[in-house]
Design a protein around this motif. Sequence first.
Motif, PDB file in Angstrom:
ATOM      1  N   ASP A  59      -8.167   0.852   9.619  1.00 29.63           N
ATOM      2  CA  ASP A  59      -6.812   1.194  10.022  1.00 29.63           C
ATOM      3  C   ASP A  59      -5.950   1.732   8.886  1.00 29.63           C
ATOM      4  O   ASP A  59      -5.015   2.499   9.117  1.00 29.63           O
ATOM      5  N   VAL A  60      -6.232   1.339   7.644  1.00 28.15           N
ATOM      6  CA  VAL A  60      -5.371   1.740   6.518  1.00 28.15           C
ATOM      7  C   VAL A  60      -5.635   3.160   6.047  1.00 28.15           C
ATOM      8  O   VAL A  60      -4.810   3.738   5.344  1.00 28.15           O
ATOM      9  N   ALA A  61      -6.773   3.735   6.419  1.00 30.73           N
ATOM     10  CA  ALA A  61      -7.127   5.070   5.935  1.00 30.73           C
ATOM     11  C   ALA A  61      -6.385   6.141   6.725  1.00 30.73           C
ATOM     12  O   ALA A  61      -6.292   6.069   7.954  1.00 30.73           O
ATOM     13  N   ASN A  62      -5.871   7.132   6.036  1.00 29.44           N
ATOM     14  CA  ASN A  62      -5.137   8.210   6.695  1.00 29.44           C
ATOM     15  C   ASN A  62      -6.117   9.271   7.192  1.00 29.44           C
ATOM     16  O   ASN A  62      -6.307  10.310   6.567  1.00 29.44           O
ATOM     17  N   LEU A  63      -6.713   8.988   8.334  1.00 29.50           N
ATOM     18  CA  LEU A  63      -7.710   9.875   8.931  1.00 29.50           C
ATOM     19  C   LEU A  63      -7.212  10.362  10.282  1.00 29.50           C
ATOM     20  O   LEU A  63      -6.594   9.603  11.026  1.00 29.50           O
ATOM     21  N   PRO A  64      -7.480  11.609  10.637  1.00 30.43           N
ATOM     22  CA  PRO A  64      -6.986  12.157  11.904  1.00 30.43           C
ATOM     23  C   PRO A  64      -7.850  11.755  13.096  1.00 30.43           C
ATOM     24  O   PRO A  64      -8.384  12.600  13.827  1.00 30.43           O
ATOM     25  N   THR A  65      -7.986  10.457  13.286  1.00 32.09           N
ATOM     26  CA  THR A  65      -8.724   9.935  14.427  1.00 32.09           C
ATOM     27  C   THR A  65      -8.097   8.623  14.852  1.00 32.09           C
ATOM     28  O   THR A  65      -7.282   8.051  14.111  1.00 32.09           O
ATOM     29  N   GLY A 121       2.513   5.686   5.074  1.00 31.97           N
ATOM     30  CA  GLY A 121       1.957   5.216   3.812  1.00 31.97           C
ATOM     31  C   GLY A 121       0.492   4.865   3.833  1.00 31.97           C
ATOM     32  O   GLY A 121       0.026   4.071   2.998  1.00 31.97           O
ATOM     33  N   PHE A 122      -0.289   5.441   4.747  1.00 32.71           N
ATOM     34  CA  PHE A 122      -1.717   5.144   4.793  1.00 32.71           C
ATOM     35  C   PHE A 122      -2.424   5.728   3.572  1.00 32.71           C
ATOM     36  O   PHE A 122      -1.946   6.682   2.949  1.00 32.71           O
ATOM     37  N   VAL A 123      -3.580   5.162   3.243  1.00 30.25           N
ATOM     38  CA  VAL A 123      -4.309   5.547   2.032  1.00 30.25           C
ATOM     39  C   VAL A 123      -4.920   6.937   2.198  1.00 30.25           C
ATOM     40  O   VAL A 123      -5.542   7.248   3.222  1.00 30.25           O
ATOM     41  N   ALA A 124      -4.764   7.759   1.182  1.00 25.05           N
ATOM     42  CA  ALA A 124      -5.358   9.093   1.192  1.00 25.05           C
ATOM     43  C   ALA A 124      -6.875   8.977   1.126  1.00 25.05           C
ATOM     44  O   ALA A 124      -7.416   8.162   0.374  1.00 25.05           O
ATOM     45  N   ALA A 125      -7.552   9.811   1.910  1.00 26.95           N
ATOM     46  CA  ALA A 125      -9.005   9.789   1.918  1.00 26.95           C
ATOM     47  C   ALA A 125      -9.533  11.121   2.424  1.00 26.95           C
ATOM     48  O   ALA A 125      -8.956  11.706   3.352  1.00 26.95           O
ATOM     49  N   ASP A 126     -10.591  11.601   1.820  1.00 29.31           N
ATOM     50  CA  ASP A 126     -11.283  12.757   2.375  1.00 29.31           C
ATOM     51  C   ASP A 126     -11.789  12.373   3.754  1.00 29.31           C
ATOM     52  O   ASP A 126     -12.426  11.340   3.926  1.00 29.31           O
ATOM     53  N   LYS A 127     -11.497  13.193   4.760  1.00 26.10           N
ATOM     54  CA  LYS A 127     -11.782  12.772   6.126  1.00 26.10           C
ATOM     55  C   LYS A 127     -13.273  12.696   6.440  1.00 26.10           C
ATOM     56  O   LYS A 127     -13.661  12.096   7.441  1.00 26.10           O
ATOM     57  N   HIS A 128     -14.092  13.280   5.588  1.00 26.75           N
ATOM     58  CA  HIS A 128     -15.537  13.218   5.811  1.00 26.75           C
ATOM     59  C   HIS A 128     -16.232  12.204   4.906  1.00 26.75           C
ATOM     60  O   HIS A 128     -17.067  11.429   5.356  1.00 26.75           O
ATOM     61  N   VAL A 184       0.845  -1.201   0.000  1.00 25.21           N
ATOM     62  CA  VAL A 184       0.000   0.000   0.000  1.00 25.21           C
ATOM     63  C   VAL A 184       0.878   1.247   0.000  1.00 25.21           C
ATOM     64  O   VAL A 184       0.607   2.230  -0.708  1.00 25.21           O
ATOM     65  N   LYS A 185       1.951   1.228   0.795  1.00 20.97           N
ATOM     66  CA  LYS A 185       2.884   2.361   0.826  1.00 20.97           C
ATOM     67  C   LYS A 185       3.415   2.685  -0.573  1.00 20.97           C
ATOM     68  O   LYS A 185       3.621   3.854  -0.917  1.00 20.97           O
ATOM     69  N   ASP A 186       3.637   1.634  -1.374  1.00 22.50           N
ATOM     70  CA  ASP A 186       4.220   1.803  -2.702  1.00 22.50           C
ATOM     71  C   ASP A 186       3.176   2.052  -3.782  1.00 22.50           C
ATOM     72  O   ASP A 186       3.520   2.168  -4.962  1.00 22.50           O
ATOM     73  N   SER A 187       1.916   2.136  -3.385  1.00 24.59           N
ATOM     74  CA  SER A 187       0.841   2.260  -4.369  1.00 24.59           C
ATOM     75  C   SER A 187       0.502   3.719  -4.642  1.00 24.59           C
ATOM     76  O   SER A 187       0.844   4.608  -3.857  1.00 24.59           O
ATOM     77  N   PRO A 188      -0.197   3.987  -5.738  1.00 27.48           N
ATOM     78  CA  PRO A 188      -0.611   5.366  -6.038  1.00 27.48           C
ATOM     79  C   PRO A 188      -1.711   5.868  -5.119  1.00 27.48           C
ATOM     80  O   PRO A 188      -2.072   7.040  -5.172  1.00 27.48           O
ATOM     81  N   LEU A 189      -2.239   4.986  -4.267  1.00 25.12           N
ATOM     82  CA  LEU A 189      -3.306   5.379  -3.355  1.00 25.12           C
ATOM     83  C   LEU A 189      -2.771   5.942  -2.042  1.00 25.12           C
ATOM     84  O   LEU A 189      -3.515   6.546  -1.267  1.00 25.12           O
ATOM     85  N   ALA A 190      -1.479   5.731  -1.764  1.00 17.58           N
ATOM     86  CA  ALA A 190      -0.896   6.188  -0.508  1.00 17.58           C
ATOM     87  C   ALA A 190      -0.894   7.713  -0.441  1.00 17.58           C
ATOM     88  O   ALA A 190      -0.699   8.406  -1.446  1.00 17.58           O
ATOM     89  N   ASP A 191      -1.095   8.213   0.760  1.00 12.66           N
ATOM     90  CA  ASP A 191      -1.095   9.654   0.998  1.00 12.66           C
ATOM     91  C   ASP A 191       0.358  10.124   1.159  1.00 12.66           C
ATOM     92  O   ASP A 191       1.068   9.659   2.053  1.00 12.66           O
ATOM     93  N   SER A 192       0.786  11.040   0.323  1.00  7.31           N
ATOM     94  CA  SER A 192       2.167  11.528   0.401  1.00  7.31           C
ATOM     95  C   SER A 192       2.445  12.236   1.717  1.00  7.31           C
ATOM     96  O   SER A 192       3.608  12.389   2.118  1.00  7.31           O
ATOM     97  N   ALA A 193       1.398  12.660   2.408  1.00 14.04           N
ATOM     98  CA  ALA A 193       1.570  13.343   3.696  1.00 14.04           C
ATOM     99  C   ALA A 193       1.687  12.366   4.861  1.00 14.04           C
ATOM    100  O   ALA A 193       1.907  12.785   5.993  1.00 14.04           O
ATOM    101  N   SER A 194       1.534  11.076   4.589  1.00 17.78           N
ATOM    102  CA  SER A 194       1.588  10.070   5.642  1.00 17.78           C
ATOM    103  C   SER A 194       2.932   9.358   5.640  1.00 17.78           C
ATOM    104  O   SER A 194       3.233   8.612   4.706  1.00 17.78           O
ATOM    105  N   PRO A 195       3.764   9.533   6.667  1.00 19.51           N
ATOM    106  CA  PRO A 195       5.051   8.824   6.722  1.00 19.51           C
ATOM    107  C   PRO A 195       4.886   7.306   6.748  1.00 19.51           C
ATOM    108  O   PRO A 195       5.785   6.578   6.325  1.00 19.51           O
TER     109      PRO A 195
END
Length: 409
Positions: free
Chosen positions: A309-315, A287-294, A274-285
Motif C-alpha cells: 500500500d505504501v508504494a506509489n504505483l498506478p494500480t 506521500g507514497f514511496v517513489a518506486a519504479d513501477k516495474h 513516510v510523507k516527510d522522508s526522502p523516500l516519498a514521491d514528490s508527485a504523490s499528494p
Amino acid sequence: MATTPSPADTPISGRHRVAVVGGGSAGISVAARLRRAGVTDITLIEPSDTHWYQPLWTLVGGGQAPLSTTRRPEGSVIPDGVRWVRSRAVAVDAEASTVRLSGGDHLAYEYLVMAPGIQLDWNGVPGLAEAVGHDVVSSNYTPEYAPRTWDLIKRMRSGTAVFTHPATPLKCGGAPQKIAYLAADHWRKQKVLDGIRVILVIPDPAMFKVPAWSHVLEKVAARYGIEVRLRSEMTGVDGDARQLTLTDHSNGTRETIGYDLLHAVPPQSAPDWVKDSPLADSASPQGFVAADKHTLQHPHHDNVFSLGDVANLPTSKTGAAVRKQAPVVTANLLDVMNGRPPSHRYDGYTSCPLVTARDRMLLAEFDYDLNPTPSFPLLDPFKERRTMWAFKRYGLPPIYWRGMLTGRL
C-alpha cells in the motif's frame, strides 16, 4: 513459523543486512522469500502484536465471517531466523542508511524494504473522527468497527443508508461498494429494502476503472435500487444531527443528506513519517514511496525497494497485488545484492474480489493497462458466481496464511 525473540532479546546495534519496515502482508511475504533464498541477518520492524487478514473485514461487516478468523499473533507469522524489532519506525535517513525507531534508537541497514502500509486519515473529513464508531456510523476499515457494521445493518428497517468512498487512493478499492451490496441484499431478503434509500458515493466518473466490470456493477446497483453518486465525495459529517455533506465535484455543488446508517471510508495516505522522508514521491499528494513501477526499486536510492500500500504505483492497492509484487522485490533485491541490475518486472497485476450479493462475487483481475488477467481463463470473469464467493470466504484465507506469508505462493 516460530515466535521470535522478545524486544529485550533483540539487538539493534550494528549494521543489518536487510531491514524490512512493516510486518503486514507485504513485509512478511518478502522476509519469508528472502529467508527461503538463504539470506540471513534480516530485521523486521513492526510494533503490533497482532497480524490481521484484512480482506475478510468486509464479510465481517456483512455478517458472513467472525472477526476472530481474521487475526493471529504477529509472532506466529514472522519467518524463522528473522529478527523482530517490536518498535515503530518514525524516520529514515536514506543517505546514512538508517531508520530511527520510536524509542530513539537508530537501526543501520545495507538494504531497505519499505512496507509500512497505509494510514487512515479520519480527520481528513470534518466530523468523521468524532462520529465513527458512535450512534449509526461505522466502517469496515478497522477491526474494532467492522462487527458494528453488521449490527447496524441487522437493526435497520427503514430510512437512508449512505456508503462512501474517499477521493484518495485506498486499500481494497472495491470494499466501499461491497458492503453496500451485502447490506442491500440482506435488506431485500428481509423484505425491507423498498423502505430504505441506499446511496453509494463514488468520487470517480465510473463505478470501476475497467469499463467491462463497471458495466456489470451498474446493473448490480440498479438491481438493488441503489442511488449512485459519481464524481462525488463526503466532505463533512455531523454525527449529532445524523447529517453529512456531499460535494459533487463535477459542478461544485454541495448537498446535506440525513442518514440512518453511514458506512464511511476515510481518506488514506502514507504514514506521516513516510510523507516527510526522502523516500516519498514528490508527485504523490499522499506521500507514497517513489518506486519504479516495474522493478519496485527507488529511483534515487538503489538499495531501497517498496511494495504494498505504501508504494506509489498506478494500480489498486490490494493483497493480490502484494502477492505478485513480493516475488519481484525479492528477486530484484537479490540481484542488487549480487551486483546485478534488477531483472524482474511487475506488470501491475491486481485483483478486486467484488462481492455483489451474500452468495455471489465477481473476481476483477487486471494489469497496469487495465487488461483483464483472469486466473481462471475458462470462466467468464464478468459473471457473478457463487463459486467465486466461496473462494473468497473459504479458499483465500488459507492461501494467505499458509502460502503467501510463508513465501510459498
